[in-house]
Scaffold this motif. Structure first.
Motif, mmCIF file in Angstrom:
data_model
loop_
_atom_site.group_PDB
_atom_site.id
_atom_site.type_symbol
_atom_site.label_atom_id
_atom_site.label_comp_id
_atom_site.label_asym_id
_atom_site.label_seq_id
_atom_site.Cartn_x
_atom_site.Cartn_y
_atom_site.Cartn_z
ATOM 1 N N ALA A 149 0.835 -1.192 0.000
ATOM 2 C CA ALA A 149 0.000 0.000 0.000
ATOM 3 C C ALA A 149 0.870 1.242 0.000
ATOM 4 C CB ALA A 149 -0.917 -0.004 1.221
ATOM 5 N N GLU A 150 0.330 2.314 -0.579
ATOM 6 C CA GLU A 150 1.005 3.620 -0.513
ATOM 7 C C GLU A 150 1.152 4.083 0.931
ATOM 8 O OE1 GLU A 150 2.277 5.259 -2.937
ATOM 9 O OE2 GLU A 150 1.325 4.642 -4.810
ATOM 10 N N ASP A 151 0.097 3.870 1.724
ATOM 11 C CA ASP A 151 0.079 4.256 3.129
ATOM 12 C C ASP A 151 0.414 3.032 3.975
ATOM 13 O OD1 ASP A 151 -0.432 5.041 5.709
ATOM 14 O OD2 ASP A 151 -2.504 5.657 5.353
ATOM 15 N N PRO A 152 1.499 3.039 4.734
ATOM 16 C CA PRO A 152 1.848 1.882 5.549
ATOM 17 C C PRO A 152 0.766 1.499 6.553
ATOM 18 C CG PRO A 152 3.684 3.429 5.435
ATOM 19 C CD PRO A 152 2.496 4.126 4.840
ATOM 20 N N GLN A 153 -0.141 2.429 6.866
ATOM 21 C CA GLN A 153 -1.210 2.141 7.813
ATOM 22 C C GLN A 153 -2.463 1.592 7.135
ATOM 23 O OE1 GLN A 153 -0.469 2.392 11.079
ATOM 24 N NE2 GLN A 153 1.553 3.018 10.304
ATOM 25 N N ALA A 154 -2.438 1.464 5.823
ATOM 26 C CA ALA A 154 -3.613 0.973 5.098
ATOM 27 C C ALA A 154 -3.889 -0.485 5.466
ATOM 28 C CB ALA A 154 -3.404 1.115 3.596
ATOM 29 N N PRO A 155 -5.153 -0.907 5.382
ATOM 30 C CA PRO A 155 -5.491 -2.302 5.694
ATOM 31 C C PRO A 155 -4.847 -3.281 4.723
ATOM 32 C CG PRO A 155 -7.465 -0.916 5.633
ATOM 33 C CD PRO A 155 -6.341 -0.097 5.070
ATOM 34 N N THR A 156 -4.794 -4.529 5.132
ATOM 35 C CA THR A 156 -4.270 -5.621 4.312
ATOM 36 C C THR A 156 -5.411 -6.530 3.869
ATOM 37 O OG1 THR A 156 -2.086 -5.630 5.366
ATOM 38 C CG2 THR A 156 -2.797 -7.680 4.331
ATOM 39 N N VAL A 157 -5.339 -6.979 2.626
ATOM 40 C CA VAL A 157 -6.272 -7.963 2.079
ATOM 41 C C VAL A 157 -5.460 -9.169 1.620
ATOM 42 C CG1 VAL A 157 -7.906 -8.469 0.212
ATOM 43 C CG2 VAL A 157 -7.949 -6.227 1.348
ATOM 44 N N GLY B 203 -16.348 -7.410 -13.264
ATOM 45 C CA GLY B 203 -16.049 -8.197 -12.082
ATOM 46 C C GLY B 203 -14.976 -7.580 -11.208
ATOM 47 N N ALA B 204 -13.857 -7.193 -11.816
ATOM 48 C CA ALA B 204 -12.758 -6.613 -11.031
ATOM 49 C C ALA B 204 -13.199 -5.317 -10.351
ATOM 50 C CB ALA B 204 -11.546 -6.372 -11.919
ATOM 51 N N ASP B 205 -13.989 -4.505 -11.047
ATOM 52 C CA ASP B 205 -14.473 -3.269 -10.437
ATOM 53 C C ASP B 205 -15.361 -3.549 -9.230
ATOM 54 O OD1 ASP B 205 -13.106 -1.603 -12.139
ATOM 55 O OD2 ASP B 205 -14.825 -1.071 -13.375
ATOM 56 N N ARG B 206 -16.244 -4.565 -9.352
ATOM 57 C CA ARG B 206 -17.111 -4.892 -8.208
ATOM 58 C C ARG B 206 -16.282 -5.360 -7.020
ATOM 59 N NH1 ARG B 206 -22.223 -7.350 -7.036
ATOM 60 N NH2 ARG B 206 -23.052 -6.419 -8.945
ATOM 61 N N ILE B 207 -15.311 -6.227 -7.271
ATOM 62 C CA ILE B 207 -14.460 -6.707 -6.184
ATOM 63 C C ILE B 207 -13.734 -5.551 -5.515
ATOM 64 C CG2 ILE B 207 -12.384 -8.063 -5.678
ATOM 65 C CD1 ILE B 207 -13.311 -9.984 -7.940
ATOM 66 N N VAL B 208 -13.176 -4.655 -6.313
ATOM 67 C CA VAL B 208 -12.421 -3.533 -5.762
ATOM 68 C C VAL B 208 -13.333 -2.601 -4.970
ATOM 69 C CG1 VAL B 208 -11.161 -1.439 -6.410
ATOM 70 C CG2 VAL B 208 -10.535 -3.647 -7.408
ATOM 71 N N ARG B 209 -14.540 -2.336 -5.462
ATOM 72 C CA ARG B 209 -15.453 -1.470 -4.719
ATOM 73 C C ARG B 209 -15.777 -2.061 -3.351
ATOM 74 N NH1 ARG B 209 -18.224 -0.930 -9.681
ATOM 75 N NH2 ARG B 209 -19.912 -2.280 -8.954
ATOM 76 N N ILE B 210 -16.007 -3.358 -3.302
ATOM 77 C CA ILE B 210 -16.312 -3.987 -2.013
ATOM 78 C C ILE B 210 -15.117 -3.923 -1.088
ATOM 79 C CG2 ILE B 210 -16.868 -6.176 -0.894
ATOM 80 C CD1 ILE B 210 -18.492 -6.893 -3.416
ATOM 81 N N LEU B 211 -13.929 -4.217 -1.614
ATOM 82 C CA LEU B 211 -12.732 -4.205 -0.774
ATOM 83 C C LEU B 211 -12.418 -2.809 -0.260
ATOM 84 C CD1 LEU B 211 -10.376 -6.629 -2.744
ATOM 85 C CD2 LEU B 211 -11.735 -7.137 -0.701
ATOM 86 N N LEU B 212 -12.580 -1.807 -1.095
ATOM 87 C CA LEU B 212 -12.283 -0.440 -0.661
ATOM 88 C C LEU B 212 -13.316 0.075 0.316
ATOM 89 C CD1 LEU B 212 -10.965 1.244 -3.929
ATOM 90 C CD2 LEU B 212 -9.657 0.369 -1.975
ATOM 91 N N ALA B 213 -14.589 -0.273 0.134
ATOM 92 C CA ALA B 213 -15.611 0.121 1.107
ATOM 93 C C ALA B 213 -15.312 -0.503 2.464
ATOM 94 C CB ALA B 213 -16.992 -0.304 0.612
ATOM 95 N N ASP B 214 -14.883 -1.751 2.444
ATOM 96 C CA ASP B 214 -14.520 -2.403 3.684
ATOM 97 C C ASP B 214 -13.288 -1.766 4.297
ATOM 98 O OD1 ASP B 214 -14.595 -4.656 5.651
ATOM 99 O OD2 ASP B 214 -12.698 -5.157 4.680
ATOM 100 N N ALA B 215 -12.326 -1.365 3.454
ATOM 101 C CA ALA B 215 -11.107 -0.740 3.971
ATOM 102 C C ALA B 215 -11.423 0.551 4.713
ATOM 103 C CB ALA B 215 -10.130 -0.474 2.830
ATOM 104 N N LEU B 216 -12.414 1.306 4.216
ATOM 105 C CA LEU B 216 -12.799 2.542 4.881
ATOM 106 C C LEU B 216 -13.346 2.265 6.269
ATOM 107 C CD1 LEU B 216 -14.500 4.517 1.944
ATOM 108 C CD2 LEU B 216 -12.310 5.012 3.067
ATOM 109 N N THR B 217 -14.150 1.213 6.407
ATOM 110 C CA THR B 217 -14.683 0.879 7.737
ATOM 111 C C THR B 217 -13.575 0.358 8.653
ATOM 112 O OG1 THR B 217 -15.274 -1.379 7.076
ATOM 113 C CG2 THR B 217 -16.922 0.329 6.735
ATOM 114 N N ALA B 218 -12.606 -0.370 8.050
ATOM 115 C CA ALA B 218 -11.494 -0.869 8.857
ATOM 116 C C ALA B 218 -10.627 0.260 9.371
ATOM 117 C CB ALA B 218 -10.631 -1.844 8.043
ATOM 118 N N GLY B 219 -10.507 1.311 8.540
ATOM 119 C CA GLY B 219 -9.689 2.442 8.939
ATOM 120 C C GLY B 219 -10.334 3.287 10.006
#
Length: 301
Positions: free
Chosen positions: A27-35, A285-301
């Protein structure tokens, strides 16, 4: 600048039987979540190339080559979905990145669900992509016939040798699910699968591993139960079309309904105009996966 999707970092993690190869897009940000991303039965970590490209360093993405595949082909058995789930847990623990979101495609979805059930302290959320839901065999269908139908095309590929790398490209270009859609990511993914030397190149996948894992996808009770026992939030998305781009995919609304999933705990939805492969590789498909992962990353942050 984030690592190129074509050239992620390559790590190894010790597991019983050897060292598991892991691709890492930091990740660009070392504090960003991991998947952690788990591939299908005859795939490798570069199956997540297109997802990594679209994530563009907004999370850290770790994608192992499961034992018996890719650069982990020398990691010995026993194989099986629970063994893979424990390998995923070992990866999360070794890198000190848990609890994390885990996403799995095809067989990797069963592995992902099992990892969450077996290691709930390491998995905070799962995304299941065209997999993880098992159905009983139809009455009168023998186990060996079902296995032959599911694994037959894959086993034929594993038993084939190719004179050069271009021949392997042409093999995959002719696959109905990839028709008219060839990218640098698909090329890198397929080339990672090759081992040996010309004129006898072959897939890296260990036949015994694929046979053992395929049988468990169809028949293992713990693997079938995992999606119903998830201890964490989950999403399931499925492709409208099948492995060979046939109109009937692995799932549809009726089949998902018959599976008895709790829609509150495991909301499930189709990704229009995708097949079993393009749900991971194509734009929709890739866009849907990324949208879900990024939405989850925001809640994790």
């Amino acid at each position: 600048m984030s690592q190129s999707p074509l050239k992620p970092e390559e790590l190894t993690v010790p597991v019983p039987g050897g060292d598991l190869a892991v691709l890492r897009w930091p990740a660009e940000d070392p504090q960003a979540p991991t998947v952690v991303a788990v591939h299908g039965i005859t795939a490798n970590g570069l199956a997540w190339y297109e997802v990594a490209r679209r994530l563009a360093g907004r999370v850290a993405l770790l994608a192992p080559d499961l034992r018996g595949r890719g650069a982990s082909r020398s990691v010995t058995g026993p194989y099986g979905l629970a063994r893979h789930a424990d390998d995923v847990a070992a990866l999360i623990g070794a890198l000190g990145s848990g609890p994390v979101t885990v996403v799995g495609h095809s067989m990797g979805a069963w592995v992902t669900a099992l990892a969450a059930v077996r290691h709930p302290d390491l998995v905070r959320r799962v995304l299941l992509v065209d997999g993880a839901v098992t159905f009983p065999l139809p009455q009168g269908v023998r186990e060996e016939d079902a296995l032959a139908a599911v694994l037959g095309p894959a086993l034929a590929r594993l038993s084939t040798t190719f004179p050069d790398r271009e021949a392997y490209r042409e093999f995959w270009r002719g696959h109905p699910a990839f028709a008219g859609e060839w990218t640098e990511g698909i090329d890198a993914y397929t080339q990672r699968d090759l081992v040996g030397a010309e004129p006898e190149l072959r897939s890296s996948c260990v036949l015994e591993a694929v046979q053992a894992d395929g049988a468990q996808v169809l028949l293992d009770e713990d693997a079938a139960a995992a999606v119903h026992r998830l201890p964490c939030p989950a999403d399931l998305i499925w492709a409208e079309r099948g492995l060979f781009d046939e109109p009937q995919g692995l799932y549809d609304h009726e089949r998902i309904g018959l599976a008895g999933l709790d829609p509150e705990r495991v909301p499930a939805s189709p990704v229009p105009d995708t097949n079993h492969y393009s749900i991971l590789w194509g734009e929709a498909g890739a866009d849907r996966i990324v949208r879900i992962l990024l939405a989850d990353a925001l809640t994790a942050g």
